[in-house]
Structures are given as structure tokens and as C-alpha cells.
Design a protein around this motif. Structure first.
Motif, short mmCIF file in Angstrom:
data_model
loop_
_atom_site.label_atom_id
_atom_site.label_comp_id
_atom_site.label_asym_id
_atom_site.label_seq_id
_atom_site.Cartn_x
_atom_site.Cartn_y
_atom_site.Cartn_z
N PRO A 402 0.80 -1.23 0.00
CA PRO A 402 0.00 0.00 0.00
C PRO A 402 0.83 1.27 0.00
CG PRO A 402 -0.80 -1.57 1.64
CD PRO A 402 0.52 -2.08 1.15
N ASN A 403 2.12 1.15 0.30
CA ASN A 403 3.00 2.32 0.33
C ASN A 403 3.73 2.56 -0.99
OD1 ASN A 403 2.41 2.91 3.07
ND2 ASN A 403 3.89 1.37 3.73
N ASP A 404 3.33 1.86 -2.03
CA ASP A 404 3.96 2.03 -3.34
C ASP A 404 3.36 3.27 -4.02
OD1 ASP A 404 5.15 1.87 -5.79
OD2 ASP A 404 4.32 -0.08 -6.35
N TYR A 405 4.05 4.38 -3.87
CA TYR A 405 3.52 5.64 -4.41
C TYR A 405 3.48 5.63 -5.93
CZ TYR A 405 8.07 7.41 -5.93
OH TYR A 405 9.27 7.60 -6.58
N LYS A 406 4.37 4.87 -6.55
CA LYS A 406 4.38 4.82 -8.02
C LYS A 406 3.10 4.18 -8.56
CE LYS A 406 9.42 4.57 -8.36
NZ LYS A 406 10.58 3.76 -8.79
N ALA A 407 2.58 3.19 -7.85
CA ALA A 407 1.33 2.56 -8.28
C ALA A 407 0.16 3.53 -8.11
CB ALA A 407 1.09 1.28 -7.48
N TRP A 408 0.13 4.25 -6.99
CA TRP A 408 -0.92 5.26 -6.80
C TRP A 408 -0.83 6.33 -7.88
CZ3 TRP A 408 -4.90 4.30 -3.86
CH2 TRP A 408 -4.78 3.52 -2.72
N TYR A 409 0.40 6.75 -8.17
CA TYR A 409 0.60 7.77 -9.21
C TYR A 409 0.18 7.23 -10.58
CZ TYR A 409 3.12 11.05 -12.22
OH TYR A 409 3.45 11.97 -13.19
N GLY A 410 0.51 5.96 -10.85
CA GLY A 410 0.11 5.36 -12.12
C GLY A 410 -1.41 5.30 -12.26
N LEU A 411 -2.10 4.96 -11.17
CA LEU A 411 -3.57 4.97 -11.20
C LEU A 411 -4.09 6.36 -11.53
CD1 LEU A 411 -4.73 2.75 -8.18
CD2 LEU A 411 -5.31 2.43 -10.58
N GLY A 412 -3.50 7.37 -10.90
CA GLY A 412 -3.92 8.74 -11.17
C GLY A 412 -3.72 9.13 -12.62
N GLN A 413 -2.57 8.76 -13.17
CA GLN A 413 -2.29 9.08 -14.57
C GLN A 413 -3.24 8.35 -15.53
OE1 GLN A 413 -0.54 11.85 -13.98
NE2 GLN A 413 0.84 11.38 -15.67
N ALA A 414 -3.56 7.10 -15.17
CA ALA A 414 -4.49 6.34 -16.02
C ALA A 414 -5.88 6.98 -16.02
CB ALA A 414 -4.57 4.89 -15.51
N TYR A 415 -6.35 7.38 -14.85
CA TYR A 415 -7.66 8.05 -14.78
C TYR A 415 -7.61 9.40 -15.49
CZ TYR A 415 -9.79 4.66 -11.61
OH TYR A 415 -10.34 3.52 -11.09
N GLU A 416 -6.47 10.05 -15.46
CA GLU A 416 -6.33 11.33 -16.17
C GLU A 416 -6.49 11.11 -17.67
OE1 GLU A 416 -6.55 14.98 -15.79
OE2 GLU A 416 -5.35 14.33 -14.08
N MET A 417 -5.90 10.03 -18.17
CA MET A 417 -6.03 9.73 -19.59
C MET A 417 -7.46 9.35 -19.95
SD MET A 417 -2.49 7.56 -20.05
CE MET A 417 -2.63 7.36 -21.81
N LEU A 418 -8.20 8.82 -18.98
CA LEU A 418 -9.60 8.47 -19.20
C LEU A 418 -10.53 9.67 -18.96
CD1 LEU A 418 -9.67 4.97 -17.44
CD2 LEU A 418 -9.87 5.42 -19.90
N LYS A 419 -9.95 10.84 -18.73
CA LYS A 419 -10.70 12.09 -18.50
C LYS A 419 -11.53 12.06 -17.21
CE LYS A 419 -9.21 13.37 -22.53
NZ LYS A 419 -8.06 14.30 -22.65
N ASN A 420 -11.18 11.13 -16.31
CA ASN A 420 -11.85 11.07 -15.01
C ASN A 420 -10.98 11.85 -14.02
OD1 ASN A 420 -13.11 10.44 -12.60
ND2 ASN A 420 -13.39 8.27 -13.09
N HIS A 421 -11.10 13.18 -14.08
CA HIS A 421 -10.18 14.03 -13.33
C HIS A 421 -10.38 13.93 -11.82
CE1 HIS A 421 -9.18 15.47 -17.24
NE2 HIS A 421 -10.34 16.07 -17.43
N THR A 422 -11.59 13.66 -11.38
CA THR A 422 -11.84 13.55 -9.94
C THR A 422 -11.13 12.33 -9.36
OG1 THR A 422 -14.00 14.61 -10.20
CG2 THR A 422 -13.62 13.39 -8.17
N SER A 423 -11.27 11.18 -10.03
CA SER A 423 -10.57 9.97 -9.57
C SER A 423 -9.06 10.14 -9.68
CB SER A 423 -11.02 8.75 -10.37
OG SER A 423 -12.38 8.46 -10.14
N ALA A 424 -8.62 10.81 -10.75
CA ALA A 424 -7.18 11.05 -10.91
C ALA A 424 -6.65 11.86 -9.74
CB ALA A 424 -6.93 11.78 -12.23
N LEU A 425 -7.39 12.89 -9.36
CA LEU A 425 -6.96 13.73 -8.24
C LEU A 425 -6.90 12.94 -6.94
CD1 LEU A 425 -6.29 16.52 -7.08
CD2 LEU A 425 -8.75 16.94 -6.88
N THR A 426 -7.89 12.08 -6.71
CA THR A 426 -7.92 11.28 -5.48
C THR A 426 -6.68 10.41 -5.36
OG1 THR A 426 -10.35 11.23 -5.52
CG2 THR A 426 -9.22 9.54 -4.21
N HIS A 427 -6.31 9.75 -6.44
CA HIS A 427 -5.15 8.85 -6.39
C HIS A 427 -3.84 9.62 -6.37
CE1 HIS A 427 -8.36 6.09 -7.77
NE2 HIS A 427 -7.68 5.19 -7.10
#
Length: 631
Positions: A402-427
């Protein structure tokens, strides 16, 4: 000096004050302690940690600095009567026959502390190896899945009773710390590991166990250890590892590691630590140099840290070096997770993403605790535009760590590419919580807030990213200027665009096709010429607009608005009677101090064909030159 440089220098000054490399010393009997500790750990079946201490002893320079003090380790009593059974029990543990240890070390015959420890260790490993991934007790406690296995609760109770009775040695108490860690009680685990270190300060696995028990900053960790009077020759290695894992005080850590290399010149773990520190500090070339030292020391006979080296080759797009590394690893040890990671990176660099994913998955089979592989798999799926599998892979990485910040950041970037900016911001915010000083995460949060039209907050995060690192400074200045334009703060926008242009000039980035430059130059030209009527300040920016295809026509229109008397003297550009750019040789229109002209002259000076006529003079006007080179 730019603002970004000033902030980076202040950050560097703050970092260098944390570690004092000149004060890194060891006890007078450091070598003797390393030898005794590695022997004790080997007898307790902690082979990996014993190897680390033995290599420190083997590579210690004769001229190491000692502080004049002595650090004594407790002597472990041995029983001649129990010795044969203990040796038999160790052999069973090495051969993964943990169930046979209880028969070898019956309590009625073997009652020593060493025998008690081996019985507990065998039971712990038997439970850990019942997991599908076949983990060791250390990795199983990190994941926590071992706590759900049958028999674990009973084992933890027996360990607690043994420790409370006062008849347990440091090694048995260490196992209790792992049990607390497995059930998620990090505070008890931390206190238990600290108790172990106070008894036996060279028990390196206890130091490793502490790494994930602390969650605060490096300063708070050091203060807490000092308050608890935890001192040991191994403390500096623990702090450096914590610093690298949490990306804190990296510049200072690098200086300290270089000091350690002088003390342990041929130690591959110290060179690997340096390579990882440089990698986290985004200094790819120096990271490669440090990790290649590991290959030179071992004469390509070790695969340790080669996964990190392959990552750095991938980042630097060094395809030939990566291919040579993969070839050497396959010849040395093809059934290792490091070899699989390097092979996957090679195929990814070749664009064969599916094959890369296959080798990353093989690496997970060989080393189930290497959760970074799931993050890398997620990156590959995202590049394949397979977002569902990419999100699944990132979540698998987070489930394991759970402390893998790169995975959290990757999730955020993926949601950003999907135009889901709210989920991207959360991650992205979860990633920032793990790495508060990461400029890339701050910039990504700023991007999310900007797309959610929360401009004030976005600007604050862009400023924070700019202060944290020189790598994000220029791009963040451009984004702040863009936000100021949206908020109708043209004066502030002009200030930040000028800072952005200055930062790029200092970095010697003269890519004429970069749209950020054209946007900045066009706004500044408009701002000074049309809004302020300051032709002398706006003219140089208008001239620059001509270099960029998106603003070429607009730049020409702005140049028409300049007084004819100032046109050539201010800009180096003339307009003919029809309002087009004049047909003068370009080398005459560029001022001698212009960086673009200096760059052309430097590039062309060594060419015999261009001694009489430079490349820029071959064109009659700006339009022909731009069309030929940039369209």
C-alpha cells in the motif's frame, strides 16, 4: 540565477546538513563484530542478512576511521550435548523440511535459547511456505497474509509467552516482531525490533524490519532512535536505506554513500545503494555508472541490482547496452527475477509490449514480493491503451504494498487519460501523502485541479512543484502563466512567462518545435506591443514568434505594428513593402548574441563545406528557412 535554481540550492543546502559524511566512523572492533554477527546469523538460518554483514567485513578497508570506542556483542552460549541436534535442525531448515525440526529438537532434550529459536523459526517458515507464493518469514510478514494461515495465532501466543518469561534471546524476540508486523500492529513491532537491537545491535534483519514500521520523515526517525538511545555501527546503513526508500535528503545521502565507498571500496551493496540513490534523484547517467561498478566488481557473475540497472538503461533509451546486459544475464543466471526484469525492459524498449508483460509476470513468479513488477506491468498496459488491465495491475501492486507511491501515481495518470479528473486527483493525493516532496506528483495534482477549474489550488501546487525540483520548474512556470491568463491576470502571466523563457534558456533547450515557447513568446509580444505599447520590450519576443510555425503569421502581424524606424534595429527583421518578411540573408538579420545564431555557428564551424557560407545563409528569407527546417 533563476528562482528555480535558488530554491534548488536552498533545498540542497538543507539536505547536506542532515548527513555529516566526515563523521561517519565505526567502533574500534567493527571488523570483529561483523565477523561474529555474520557467523551468528548464519547459525540462525538468516543467510541473506549474514551474507550482507560478511561482505561488509570482506570489503572493509584497512584504513577505515574508528571512533575509538568499542561495541561488544553478546556471546551466544553453546551446548556440546545439543550441538549435533542443532546442526541437524539447521540442515532440515535449509532443505525446507521444517516439519522435521520439532523431532530433532525435542524440548526434553534441547532446552537452550538457540534450540527454542530454531523451533519457532521452523514453525514460522512452515506456515509462511504454506502460502501459494512460498515466501520467507520476512516477506510473509511484510504482506500480512501469513497472519490468516492456520496455526499462526497459536504461534504468536507462544512467542509472546516465551518473551514475557524472560527466557528468550534477541533472535526469538525478533520473530515476535515479525509476528506483530504480520498482524499490522506496527507500533508493537517497532518497539520489539528496537528491543532486539538494544540486545544485539548487529542483528541486521531487525533493522530491516524497522524500515516499514516508521512512517514519518527521516528527521523524526533519527530523533526517535536518539531518544531511545539506539546506537549501532549499522545505524548509518539503516538511515541511508530509509532515505532512499522515502526519497528524502537524497543529495546528502549520496555524499554519505560515497564516503562509505571509500571505506568499503569493493562492496556491491554499497555501490548498489549509490545507484539506487542516483536513480531516485533522477540522475540516470551517474546511476548507470554506479551500477556498472557492481558488474565490474563481480566480473558479471552476479545478478544483484541488475534489475535497477536495466531500468536505468530503459530510461536513458540505451538499447545496445540493455541488449548486452540481457545477453550477459541469460548466460549467468537466466532463472532469476533480475534477468526477467531486464529482458522485459529490453522488449518494452523495442516496442514489444506483450512480450515485456510476459517477462514481468515471470519475474513475479520468481520473486512474489517484488511488487514493482505489477506497477511496470501497469505501465505497459497503459501504453497498449488497455486501461482495464492497467488499472487492475496498479491495484495488484497496491494490494501487495500500500505504500507504493508509483502505483498510486500510475492509477492517477491512467484516470487522467480516461478524462476522469476527480478519480485522478484522489489517487494523486494518495501518492503525495506517501511522497510529500515529489515534484512530479505535485505537478500532476496541479493538472487535475486545473482541469476541474479550481485554478487557485492548481496554481499553488504548480508553485510547490517548481520549488521542489529544477526538473519541473520550467514546465510549472509555463502552467502558472497559463492559469494567470485564464484568471485575467496578464501582468502576472507576463512575469511567469518571462521566468519560464529564462529557465529554458539557462537549460540550453532550444528545440524550435516546442509549442510552449511559441505560446510564451506570442503572449509576451502581444502583452508589450498591444497592451503596454512598449515596442522595445515586445520586439524581441515578436521576432521569436517568427521561428515557430503556430505563431509565424501572428508574429509577422505584430512586427507590422512596430514603428519602421525600430523594426530592423530592435528585431533583426525587416518587412518589405507588401508587409512580408524581407529577403535579406538570415545571418545578417540575426544579432551576433542571439543563441540561435551562436548555436548554428558552433555546429557549422567544423564543416569544410560551410566555411565560406553557413547553412543559415543558404536561404534568402526567413520563410524559406522555417519551411525547410521545421515543416
Amino acid at each position: 540565477m533563476s528562482i528555480a535554481d535558488e530554491s534548488h540550492l536552498s533545498q540542497r543546502a538543507e539536505e547536506t546538513s542532515f548527513y555529516h559524511s566526515e563523521n561517519i566512523t565505526f567502533s574500534k572492533n567493527f571488523l570483529e563484530n561483523l565477523i561474529q554477527a555474520s557467523d551468528d546469523l548464519l547459525n540462525r538460518c538468516l543467510n541473506e542478512d549474514a551474507q550482507f554483514l560478511a561482505e561488509l567485513a570482506a570489503t572493509l578497508s584497512e584504513n577505515y576511521h574508528h571512533n575509538g570506542q568499542e561495541e561488544r556483542l553478546p556471546k551466544i552460549p553453546t551446548s556440546v550435548r545439543e550441538r549435533p541436534r542443532i546442526i541437524q535442525a539447521r540442515t532440515n531448515i535449509y532443505n525446507f523440511q521444517c516439519s522435521q525440526v520439532q523431532l530433532c529438537l525435542k524440548e526434553t532434550i534441547c532446552s537452550s535459547e538457540e534450540a527454542d529459536y530454531l523451533r519457532f523459526l521452523a514453525e514460522y517458515r512452515q506456515i509462511a511456505r504454506s502460502l501459494p507464493e512460498n515466501w520467507t518469514e520476512q516477506t510473509a510478514s511484510e504482506v500480512g497474509l501469513v497472519s490468516k494461515q492456520a496455526g499462526f495465532g497459536n504461534l504468536r501466543i507462544k512467542l509472546e509467552e516465551k518473551v514475557m518469561s524472560g527466557n528468550a534471546d534477541a533472535f526469538t524476540i525478533y520473530l515476535l516482531g515479525l509476528a506483530y508486523k504480520a498482524v499490522g500492529d506496527l507500533e508493537k513491532a517497532k518497539q520489539t525490533f528496537i528491543q532486539v537491537i538494544k540486545i544485539y545491535s548487529y542483528l541486521w534483519p531487525a533493522w530491516r524490519g524497522l524500515l516499514t514500521c516508521f512512517t514519518g520523515s527521516l528527521e523524526s526517525v533519527q530523533q526517535e532512535l536518539a531518544a531511545l538511545s539506539v546506537n549501532s555501527d549499522l545505524k548509518v546503513f539503516f538511515l541511508l536505506e530509509y532515505s532512499i526508500q522515502h526519497d528524502e535528503h537524497l543529495s546528502s545521502a549520496i555524499n554519505a554513500i560515497n564516503t562509505l565507498i571509500d571505506i568499503f571500496p569493493n562492496n556491491i551493496d554499497i555501490h548498489g545503494l549509490l545507484g539506487r540513490a542516483y536513480a531516485n534523484n533522477r540522475d540516470t547517467e551517474l546511476s548507470i555508472s554506479a551500477l556498472e561498478s557492481v558488474r565490474n566488481i563481480t566480473d558479471d557473475s552476479s545478478v544483484k541490482y541488475m534489475d535497477v540497472l536495466s531500468n536505468q538503461y530503459f530510461m536513458s533509451q540505451s538499447r545496445a547496452q540493455l541488449a548486452a546486459l540481457v545477453h550477459a544475464l541469460w548466460a549467468t543466471e537466466k532463472y532469476s527475477f533480475e534477468t526477467c526484469i531486464a529482458t522485459a525492459n529490453y522488449y518494452s524498449l523495442r516496442g514489444q509490449k506483450s512480450t515485456a508483460i510476459e517477462y514481468f509476470e515471470r519475474a513475479m513468479v520468481l520473486n512474489p514480493s517484488y511488487y514493482d513488477a505489477w506497477t511496470l506491468i501497469g505501465h505497459e498496459y497503459i501504453e497498449l491503451r488497455n486501461f482495464s488491465q492497467g488499472l487492475h495491475s496498479y491495484r495488484k501492486a497496491i494490494a501487495g504494498n500500500p505504500n507504493d507511491y508509483k502505483a498510486w501515481y500510475g492509477l492517477g495518470q491512467a484516470y487522467e487519460m480516461l478524462k476522469n479528473h476527480t478519480s485522478a486527483l484522489t489517487h494523486h493525493l494518495k501518492a503525495l501523502n506517501l511522497r510529500p516532496n515529489n515534484d512530479r506528483i505535485c505537478e500532476a495534482i496541479g493538472d487535475s485541479y486545473e482541469k476541474l477549474d479550481q485554478l487557485d489550488i492548481a496554481k499553488r501546487y504548480f508553485k510547490r512543484a517548481s520549488r521542489l525540483s529544477q526538473f519541473s520548474s520550467a514546465s510549472c512556470l509555463s502552467k502558472i502563466a497559463r492559469i494567470c491568463r485564464r484568471m485575467k491576470y496578464d501582468d502576472k502571466a507576463a512575469k511567469y512567462y518571462e521566468m519560464y523563457v529564462q529557465a529554458e534558456v539557462e537549460e540550453d533547450d532550444l528545440d524550435q518545435r516546442h509549442e510552449g515557447y511559441s505560446e510564451a513568446y506570442f503572449f509576451l509580444a502581444q502583452y508589450y506591443i498591444e497592451q503596454k505599447g512598449d515596442f522595445s520590450s515586445g520586439a524581441p519576443f515578436a521576432r521569436k514568434c517568427v521561428w515557430y510555425i503556430p505563431t509565424r503569421d501572428e508574429g509577422a502581424k505584430l512586427l507590422k505594428k512596430l514603428p519602421k524606424g525600430q523594426l530592423f534595429s530592435s528585431t533583426g527583421v525587416e518587412l518589405d513593402a507588401d508587409g512580408d518578411i524581407s529577403r535579406r540573408p538570415l545571418s545578417e538579420t540575426l544579432p551576433s548574441q542571439d543563441p540561435s545564431r551562436q548555436k548554428h555557428e558552433q555546429l557549422m564551424s567544423d564543416s569544410p563545406k560551410c566555411k565560406e557560407k553557413t547553412e543559415i545563409d543558404k536561404f534568402d528569407n526567413w520563410s524559406d528557412y522555417v519551411k525547410t527546417n521545421f515543416e
